[in-house]
Write an enzyme that holds these catalytic residues in place. Structure first.
Site, PDB file in Angstrom:
ATOM      1  N   SER A 115     -16.236   1.918 -62.574  1.00 13.80           N
ATOM      2  CA  SER A 115     -17.413   2.700 -62.209  1.00 13.80           C
ATOM      3  C   SER A 115     -17.125   3.807 -61.186  1.00 13.80           C
ATOM      4  CB  SER A 115     -18.538   1.777 -61.714  1.00 13.80           C
ATOM      5  OG  SER A 115     -18.910   0.873 -62.750  1.00 13.80           O
ATOM      6  N   ASN A 125      -9.614   6.994 -69.323  1.00 15.09           N
ATOM      7  CA  ASN A 125      -9.444   6.063 -70.439  1.00 15.09           C
ATOM      8  C   ASN A 125     -10.682   6.177 -71.316  1.00 15.09           C
ATOM      9  OD1 ASN A 125      -9.182   3.930 -72.177  1.00 15.09           O
ATOM     10  ND2 ASN A 125      -9.335   2.330 -70.618  1.00 15.09           N
ATOM     11  N   TRP A 126     -10.507   6.837 -72.470  1.00 12.55           N
ATOM     12  CA  TRP A 126     -11.675   7.089 -73.335  1.00 12.55           C
ATOM     13  C   TRP A 126     -12.077   5.854 -74.121  1.00 12.55           C
ATOM     14  CZ3 TRP A 126      -9.741  12.438 -75.673  1.00 12.55           C
ATOM     15  CH2 TRP A 126      -9.680  13.377 -74.631  1.00 12.55           C
ATOM     16  N   LYS A 127     -11.268   4.800 -74.061  1.00 11.69           N
ATOM     17  CA  LYS A 127     -11.562   3.555 -74.793  1.00 11.69           C
ATOM     18  C   LYS A 127     -11.857   3.890 -76.260  1.00 11.69           C
ATOM     19  CE  LYS A 127     -12.956   1.544 -70.450  1.00 11.69           C
ATOM     20  NZ  LYS A 127     -13.802   0.614 -69.711  1.00 11.69           N
ATOM     21  N   GLU A 183      -8.331  -2.921 -61.537  1.00 10.94           N
ATOM     22  CA  GLU A 183      -9.657  -2.741 -62.112  1.00 10.94           C
ATOM     23  C   GLU A 183     -10.406  -4.069 -62.081  1.00 10.94           C
ATOM     24  OE1 GLU A 183      -9.811   0.804 -64.989  1.00 10.94           O
ATOM     25  OE2 GLU A 183      -9.023  -0.869 -66.134  1.00 10.94           O
ATOM     26  N   GLU A 186     -10.010  -5.278 -71.107  1.00  4.93           N
ATOM     27  CA  GLU A 186     -10.680  -5.357 -72.411  1.00  4.93           C
ATOM     28  C   GLU A 186      -9.724  -5.854 -73.504  1.00  4.93           C
ATOM     29  OE1 GLU A 186     -12.271  -1.395 -72.326  1.00  4.93           O
ATOM     30  OE2 GLU A 186     -13.636  -2.005 -70.722  1.00  4.93           O
ATOM     31  N   GLY A 241     -13.332   5.285 -66.863  1.00  2.98           N
ATOM     32  CA  GLY A 241     -13.811   5.038 -68.218  1.00  2.98           C
ATOM     33  C   GLY A 241     -14.962   5.972 -68.548  1.00  2.98           C
ATOM     34  N   GLY A 242     -16.188   5.471 -68.402  1.00  3.70           N
ATOM     35  CA  GLY A 242     -17.388   6.208 -68.813  1.00  3.70           C
ATOM     36  C   GLY A 242     -17.439   7.650 -68.323  1.00  3.70           C
ATOM     37  N   GLY A 278     -17.647  -0.544 -66.150  1.00 10.97           N
ATOM     38  CA  GLY A 278     -18.788  -0.212 -66.998  1.00 10.97           C
ATOM     39  C   GLY A 278     -20.103  -0.797 -66.513  1.00 10.97           C
ATOM     40  N   HIS A 285      -4.970  -3.901 -70.104  1.00 12.93           N
ATOM     41  CA  HIS A 285      -6.357  -3.607 -69.727  1.00 12.93           C
ATOM     42  C   HIS A 285      -7.208  -4.863 -69.929  1.00 12.93           C
ATOM     43  CE1 HIS A 285     -10.332  -1.846 -69.584  1.00 12.93           C
ATOM     44  NE2 HIS A 285      -9.795  -0.800 -69.004  1.00 12.93           N
TER      45      HIS A 285
HETATM   46  P1  13P Z   1     -15.648   2.539 -66.166  1.00 16.77           P
HETATM   47  O1  13P Z   1     -15.200   3.753 -65.363  1.00 16.77           O
HETATM   48  O2  13P Z   1     -16.519   2.902 -67.329  1.00 16.77           O
HETATM   49  O3  13P Z   1     -16.204   1.472 -65.286  1.00 16.77           O
HETATM   50  O4  13P Z   1     -14.299   1.924 -66.829  1.00 16.77           O
HETATM   51  C1  13P Z   1     -13.195   1.671 -66.048  1.00 16.77           C
HETATM   52  C2  13P Z   1     -12.062   1.318 -66.929  1.00 16.77           C
HETATM   53  O5  13P Z   1     -12.039   0.253 -67.523  1.00 16.77           O
HETATM   54  C3  13P Z   1     -10.986   2.301 -67.085  1.00 16.77           C
HETATM   55  O6  13P Z   1      -9.877   1.751 -67.719  1.00 16.77           O
END
Ligand code: 13P
Length: 253
Positions: free
Chosen positions: A215, A10-12, A170, A100, A236-237, A176, A98
């Site tokens: 993470s 997920n590149w957000k 999640e 976020e 994510g990251g 993050g 999600h």
């Molecule tokens: P991180 O891997 O950066 O913690 O993010 C997880 C995430 O929200 C994937 O959707």
């Protein structure tokens, strides 16, 4: 039963035309070289880059999905993108709910359920995200919160639709933050989620792919993915560079 491992990036809201071209070329060459020995791999780019990424995924061992979707099929909804449009350009999956989006846009579980329905109606697979905050976990409310988030979606779908869902657990405190849930902590919640589906239909529960997100890195992916109810990750990251993402894909082989 053995479920295929799925690793999704997920590149957000990250990337530019140039950085995404570089990331895609790193992924495509890295994935090709593994001779098919890896998890199923998906990427979720920002909406404006979807078309370009979908085109590059054709004939590659890589699929592409969207980070969000609107509920209506079409019409006067300025700024929104429908599931039919995502299907039209070749997306196969959509993230719904999600944390976020829940935090930034006040999305509640009933809206998440409608988004899952709209995604299914367009022939796409919803990846339904759920997870508790640190406050919820400390108060012993993890299962209550995750259960309610999922019930809102499950209660709106028949068994044929439920059989097409993917779930992503999640924990908000692990996203993050560098604080991964331990393999045991994640496995416990994944088992709870699978049991919830088993109370509806054992076969659906057995086949359900449940991803862990929060993470995940090359160093912890293999341990997480080896848990009996963890079927891969939503990253994510560490999905933003091929150097970090490919080892996670390989950990799912
Ligand atoms: P991180 O891997 O950066 O913690 O993010 C997880 C995430 O929200 C994937 O959707």
């Amino acid at each position: 039963m053995t479920r295929q491992t799925l690793v999704a990036g997920n590149w957000k809201m990250n990337g530019t035309t140039d950085s995404i071209a570089e990331l895609m070329s790193g992924l495509l060459s890295g994935l090709d070289q593994t001779g098919g020995k890896q998890a199923q791999v998906l990427v979720f780019p920002p909406t404006v880059y979807l078309n370009a990424v979908v085109d590059q995924c054709r004939n590659a061992p890589l699929g592409c999905g969207a980070q969000d979707v609107a509920v209506p099929e079409s019409g006067a909804h300025t700024g929104d993108v429908s599931a039919a449009m995502l299907a039209d350009i070749g997306c196969t999956h959509v993230l719904v709910g999600h944390s976020e989006r829940r935090a930034d846009h006040g999305e509640r579980s009933d809206l998440v359920a409608q988004k899952a329905r709209a995604t299914l109606d367009a022939g796409l697979v919803p990846v339904v995200c759920c997870g508790e905050t640190l406050e919820d976990r400390d108060a012993g409310r993890t299962e209550k919160v995750v259960g309610e988030q999922l019930d809102a979606v499950i209660s709106q779908l028949d068994e044929a639709a439920l059989a097409r869902l993917i779930v992503a657990y999640e924990p908000v405190w692990a996203i993050g933050t560098g604080k991964t849930a331990s393999a045991d902590q994640a496995q416990q919640v994944h088992a709870f989620i699978r049991n919830k589906f088993a109370s509806i239909n054992d076969t659906i529960a057995d086949r359900l792919i449940i991803l862990y997100g929060g993470s995940v890195k090359g160093e912890n992916a293999a341990e997480l993915f080896s848990q009996p109810d963890i079927d891969g990750g939503l990253i994510g990251g560490a999905s933003l560079t091929a150097e970090q993402f490919l080892p996670i894909c390989q950990a799912g082989a």
